[in-house]
Design a protein around this motif. Structure first.
Motif: not given
Ligand code: SF4
Length: 195
Positions: A102, A19, A108-109, A104-105, A22, A28, A88-89, A26, A12, A15-17
């Motif tokens: 976001r 990035d 993924l997590w 995306e989290c 943002l 997290p 997370f970001c 990123a 986690i 993670c730069r999914a």
């Molecule tokens: S917001 Fe979530 S999915 Fe996006 S980079 Fe941060 S941890 Fe990864």
């Protein structure tokens, strides 16, 4: 077989999914250990938390710790308290304040992290994003109605408004929250962490 939490947390944090979209990149922010009994699900770090890397290290966190009756030392003890934002970001700012977490989290997590926290006895859903994500169709159409119906989600969940200073008018308009919900919150947190 359950995924090792230390490996999951490392993944986690790396993670730069999203990035590229943002504004500050990123970073997290998460806190967890397999023994944690209290889980706090908020929405996403603000800019101060992004800078520090420490969850709830801002004015909202001060108010939240006051609501919970927890010193910083306990609040940031991952062996007792897990902290998982919906995103997370730090998502950046829009016209009305911080942008939503976001998207995306979650895919993924979230399921993986929740599965790695088997001792959780109480989950605090701080703010509308957390309530909608975790309660799904059980959430009412508004935060106010969802928080007012807090008894319906016990004992696993307790929905709360976001403790941001931006919500001061909400706290003033809904005095029942401090009178009715905060004493229950205080007692449940004490019991869960003492058990
Ligand atoms: S917001 Fe979530 S999915 Fe996006 S980079 Fe941060 S941890 Fe990864």
């Amino acid at each position: 077989m359950r995924e090792p939490l230390h490996a999951l947390l490392a993944s986690i944090r790396a993670c730069r999914a999203c990035d590229a979209v943002l504004p500050l990149g990123a970073r997290p922010v998460v806190q967890a250990a397999a023994s944690a009994r209290l889980l706090i699900i908020g929405q996403a770090p603000g800019s101060k938390v992004h800078a520090s890397g420490v969850p709830w290290s801002d004015a909202s966190g001060e108010r939240l710790r006051d609501w919970l009756g927890l010193e910083e030392r306990v609040f940031h003890d991952a062996s007792r308290v897990a902290i998982m934002p919906i995103g997370f970001c730090y998502p950046g700012r829009g016209r009305g304040g911080d942008l939503p977490p976001r998207r995306e989290c979650a895919p993924l997590w979230h399921a993986r992290l929740l599965a790695a926290l088997p001792q959780i006895r109480l989950t605090l859903l701080v703010g509308w994003h957390a309530q909608r994500a975790m309660l799904g169709a059980r959430a009412h159409p508004s935060l106010t109605r969802t928080v007012a119906a807090w008894r319906d989600y016990a004992p696993a969940f307790l929905p709360l408004p976001h403790p941001s200073p931006r919500n001061t008018a909400w706290f003033q308009r809904h005095a029942w929250f401090a009178a009715e919900v905060l004493p229950v919150l205080h007692a449940r947190v004490r019991d869960v962490l003492a058990a």
